[in-house]
Motif scaffolding. Structure first.
Motif, short mmCIF file in Angstrom:
data_model
loop_
_atom_site.label_atom_id
_atom_site.label_comp_id
_atom_site.label_asym_id
_atom_site.label_seq_id
_atom_site.Cartn_x
_atom_site.Cartn_y
_atom_site.Cartn_z
N CYS A 1 -30.89 11.88 10.26
CA CYS A 1 -30.63 13.30 10.44
C CYS A 1 -31.64 14.15 9.68
O CYS A 1 -31.82 13.98 8.47
CB CYS A 1 -29.21 13.64 10.00
SG CYS A 1 -28.79 15.38 10.27
N ASP B 1 -26.67 20.23 8.57
CA ASP B 1 -25.70 19.21 8.97
C ASP B 1 -25.22 18.42 7.74
O ASP B 1 -26.00 18.18 6.82
CB ASP B 1 -26.33 18.26 10.00
CG ASP B 1 -25.30 17.38 10.65
OD1 ASP B 1 -24.64 17.85 11.60
OD2 ASP B 1 -25.14 16.23 10.20
N TYR C 1 -27.39 15.44 6.71
CA TYR C 1 -28.80 15.70 6.44
C TYR C 1 -29.40 14.65 5.50
O TYR C 1 -28.83 14.31 4.48
CB TYR C 1 -28.96 17.10 5.84
CG TYR C 1 -30.39 17.47 5.48
CD1 TYR C 1 -31.38 17.56 6.45
CD2 TYR C 1 -30.74 17.75 4.16
CE1 TYR C 1 -32.68 17.91 6.12
CE2 TYR C 1 -32.04 18.11 3.82
CZ TYR C 1 -33.01 18.19 4.81
OH TYR C 1 -34.29 18.55 4.48
N ALA D 1 -26.69 16.72 15.91
CA ALA D 1 -27.72 17.55 15.28
C ALA D 1 -29.07 16.86 15.43
O ALA D 1 -29.15 15.72 15.90
CB ALA D 1 -27.39 17.76 13.80
#
Length: 181
Positions: A83, A88, A91, A101
């Motif tokens: 990610c 998000d 992340y 995402a």
């Protein structure tokens, strides 16, 4: 030349090629398109300065033989991702694709992530927007010249295999600007 327990990466400010020194060897490595940066931000193309643990080694078993290494090893699968969406909750973490995402695809058409070591950058704790997916991976070589990365450190396959054969779970990557004479 002394044998180091850590991988040392150095380059002058703004350089996209650096020197990687480890275990008595020295290799040319590719760096981010913005060179080594002191204040990494998502999407800036910079390779972050600092000292980072080697978290895990992922490899594509359909393309490369299992690397010789003492690092934790994981076979990359077609739905593996990372990610890179700062807003998000996942992340700068591993995710399964498709994901809701933005993600970096780990199962790539090119060979860059056929061997990829996830560096412990911005992961303890994660700071949104401070950069994600900073890996130690295979380099893109165009006519004998290593091409810049998006912020990672990259080596040719044979050089990577040489480094991996000597790393331990406590080896860290030290990235710093080259000192000037």
């Amino acid at each position: 030349m002394s044998i180091s327990i850590n991988i040392h990466v150095t380059a002058p400010k703004g350089a996209t090629l650096g020197r990687l020194r480890f275990h008595g060897d020295e290799f040319i490595c590719a760096l981010g398109r913005s060179g080594i940066v002191t204040a990494k931000r998502e999407g800036d193309g910079g390779t972050p300065i600092g000292t980072f643990p080697l978290r895990e080694l992922r490899y594509r078993p359909d393309r490369v033989a299992r690397p010789v290494s003492r690092l934790t090893m994981i076979e990359t699968l077609p739905d593996d991702g990372w990610c890179d969406a700062p807003d998000d909750a996942a992340y700068n973490r591993f995710v399964k694709r498709p994901y809701g995402a933005s993600t970096e695809t780990l199962w790539r058409d090119d060979q860059l992530y056929d061997i990829a070591i996830m560096l412990g950058y911005n992961d303890a704790p994660v700071k949104p927007g401070a950069g994600s997916a900073i890996f130690f991976h295979l380099a893109k070589d165009k006519d004998g010249v290593l091409q810049p990365t998006e912020g990672c450190v990259a080596l040719r396959l044979d050089d990577m295999r040489s480094v991996l054969a000597n790393v331990t779970p406590t080896t860290q990557m030290v990235i710093e600007l080259a000192s000037t004479p």
